[in-house]
Design a protein around this motif. Structure first.
Motif, PDB file in Angstrom:
ATOM      1  N   SER A 249      -7.358   0.293   4.570  1.00 59.03           N
ATOM      2  CA  SER A 249      -5.964   0.338   4.970  1.00 59.03           C
ATOM      3  C   SER A 249      -5.689   1.468   5.889  1.00 59.03           C
ATOM      4  O   SER A 249      -6.484   2.503   5.880  1.00 59.03           O
TER       5      SER A 249
ATOM      6  N   VAL B  25       0.966  -1.104   0.217  1.00 53.78           N
ATOM      7  CA  VAL B  25      -0.027   0.107   0.045  1.00 53.78           C
ATOM      8  C   VAL B  25       1.018   1.304   0.069  1.00 53.78           C
ATOM      9  O   VAL B  25       1.640   1.317   0.858  1.00 53.78           O
ATOM     10  N   ASN B  26       0.521   2.203  -0.826  1.00 55.56           N
ATOM     11  CA  ASN B  26       1.442   3.445  -1.047  1.00 55.56           C
ATOM     12  C   ASN B  26       0.771   4.320   0.067  1.00 55.56           C
ATOM     13  O   ASN B  26      -0.472   4.932   0.061  1.00 55.56           O
ATOM     14  N   LYS B  27       1.702   4.538   1.010  1.00 54.76           N
ATOM     15  CA  LYS B  27       1.535   5.399   2.352  1.00 54.76           C
ATOM     16  C   LYS B  27       1.819   6.873   2.092  1.00 54.76           C
ATOM     17  O   LYS B  27       1.811   7.443   3.248  1.00 54.76           O
TER      18      LYS B  27
ATOM     19  N   SER C 162      -2.105   8.605  -3.720  1.00 51.04           N
ATOM     20  CA  SER C 162      -2.655   7.700  -4.608  1.00 51.04           C
ATOM     21  C   SER C 162      -3.940   6.982  -4.005  1.00 51.04           C
ATOM     22  O   SER C 162      -4.680   6.409  -4.653  1.00 51.04           O
ATOM     23  N   CYS C 163      -3.609   6.822  -2.644  1.00 46.55           N
ATOM     24  CA  CYS C 163      -4.725   5.987  -1.945  1.00 46.55           C
ATOM     25  C   CYS C 163      -5.802   6.987  -1.448  1.00 46.55           C
ATOM     26  O   CYS C 163      -6.726   6.439  -0.838  1.00 46.55           O
TER      27      CYS C 163
ATOM     28  N   TRP D   3      -5.797   9.300   1.101  1.00 46.85           N
ATOM     29  CA  TRP D   3      -5.939   9.251   2.472  1.00 46.85           C
ATOM     30  C   TRP D   3      -6.814  10.046   2.929  1.00 46.85           C
ATOM     31  O   TRP D   3      -6.583  11.339   2.786  1.00 46.85           O
TER      32      TRP D   3
ATOM     33  N   GLU E 242      -9.692   3.355  -0.656  1.00 47.27           N
ATOM     34  CA  GLU E 242      -9.310   3.225  -2.099  1.00 47.27           C
ATOM     35  C   GLU E 242      -8.441   2.135  -2.411  1.00 47.27           C
ATOM     36  O   GLU E 242      -8.422   1.260  -3.056  1.00 47.27           O
ATOM     37  N   CYS E 243      -7.544   2.195  -1.370  1.00 50.68           N
ATOM     38  CA  CYS E 243      -6.389   1.097  -1.287  1.00 50.68           C
ATOM     39  C   CYS E 243      -6.879   0.245  -0.360  1.00 50.68           C
ATOM     40  O   CYS E 243      -6.060   0.195   0.805  1.00 50.68           O
ATOM     41  N   LYS E 244      -7.808  -0.736  -0.390  1.00 49.71           N
ATOM     42  CA  LYS E 244      -8.018  -1.559   0.423  1.00 49.71           C
ATOM     43  C   LYS E 244      -7.241  -2.906   0.676  1.00 49.71           C
ATOM     44  O   LYS E 244      -6.699  -3.348  -0.276  1.00 49.71           O
TER      45      LYS E 244
ATOM     46  N   ASN F  41      -2.904   4.192   7.778  1.00 51.46           N
ATOM     47  CA  ASN F  41      -1.581   4.914   7.806  1.00 51.46           C
ATOM     48  C   ASN F  41      -1.292   5.679   9.051  1.00 51.46           C
ATOM     49  O   ASN F  41      -1.945   6.936   9.195  1.00 51.46           O
TER      50      ASN F  41
ATOM     51  N   SER G 135      -7.803   4.694   4.302  1.00 53.69           N
ATOM     52  CA  SER G 135      -8.118   4.863   2.873  1.00 53.69           C
ATOM     53  C   SER G 135      -9.027   3.562   2.539  1.00 53.69           C
ATOM     54  O   SER G 135      -8.776   2.567   2.734  1.00 53.69           O
TER      55      SER G 135
END
Length: 256
Positions: free
Chosen positions: A81, A26-28, A108-109, A111, A63-65, A83, A61
């Motif tokens: 996700s 996951v992009n944090k 991108s996620c 947040w 978006e990024c599950k 962060n 997020s």
């Protein structure tokens, strides 16, 4: 976790960690948009012996599950996700410390702000005992969404927040398993739990009364029928098996 604020902040993450996770990246990276709203936080440090700890912030997020395998029936569970980051407070104008948190974390996620924990702790404890070390923190945990307040213990508040809770010193003398004498603070609630709405400003101005010191005295060794003692500022002792000091008792107590 060794302190109460981190337990509060990360409890939901730990709750969801049951079972085996399916490896995912996951992009944090956070990238707040230029038009994001900000929550400005101000802490008034009440003593030369205390210090605000860094803001403990959690973003969420959808978006990024992430997916994990349930430890109960082997099914695949999809969940948001998280962060978690730490933001140092900056000292301004003597005892005033400030920090700010972006409501929209971006990236991108995508947040979004979910929770913030703030407060103070002793940074130096030797003024109340040469062998004392700083103990646990006190403060307030703010939930910005239903995910963060799902345990139901949060009080809903509206508008900007201005808090001035009172705290008293609490010395813990642990003897079994190695001597450890720590100095903490305790209040009506060590951490206030608030579910907030569209806020822009939080002021936390705690008060400390070091004229009333409560002590926890542990046992040197385990003895049947013997228990640690909580000794109040007036010398009275809490009933056996009492786990935490009674704030109201100390608050109303007159000490000679």
């Amino acid at each position: 976790m060794s302190n109460q604020s981190k337990i509060i902040l990360l409890s939901l993450v730990l709750f969801f960690s049951a079972g085996c996770s399916i490896s995912q990246v996951v992009n944090k990276t956070l990238s707040p948009p230029t038009d994001t709203k900000w929550v400005n936080i101000e802490v008034r440090n009440p003593s030369q012996y205390t210090k605000p700890f860094p803001l403990e912030v959690r973003y969420i997020s959808y978006e990024c599950k992430k997916k994990r395998i349930s430890g109960f029936d082997g099914s695949v569970i999809t969940e948001p996700s998280y962060n978690a980051i730490s933001i140092p407070m900056q000292q301004e104008n003597g005892d005033i410390w400030k920090g700010k948190v972006a409501v929209t974390g971006g990236g991108s996620c995508k947040w979004a702000l979910s929770a913030v924990t703030l407060g103070i702790q002793y940074s130096d404890a030797t003024h109340l005992g040469k062998d004392l070390v700083p103990g646990t923190e006190v403060g307030v945990s703010l939930a910005f969404d239903n995910d963060a307040s799902r345990n139901g213990q949060f009080t809903f508040v509206t508008g900007d927040i201005d808090l001035s809770p009172k705290y008293y010193p609490y010395i813990r003398e642990k003897k079994m398993g190695g001597v450890e004498n720590s100095l903490s603070l305790f209040g009506k609630k060590d951490f206030l739990l608030l579910r907030v709405g569209d806020i822009r400003f939080v002021r936390f101005s705690p008060e400390i009364d070091e004229g009333k010191i409560t002590r926890f005295v542990g046992l040197e060794k385990k003895v049947k029928g013997k228990y640690p003692k909580i000794i109040y500022p007036d010398g009275s002792i809490a009933p056996e098996k009492t786990l935490f000091p009674d704030f109201d008792k100390v608050d109303k107590m007159g000490v000679k």
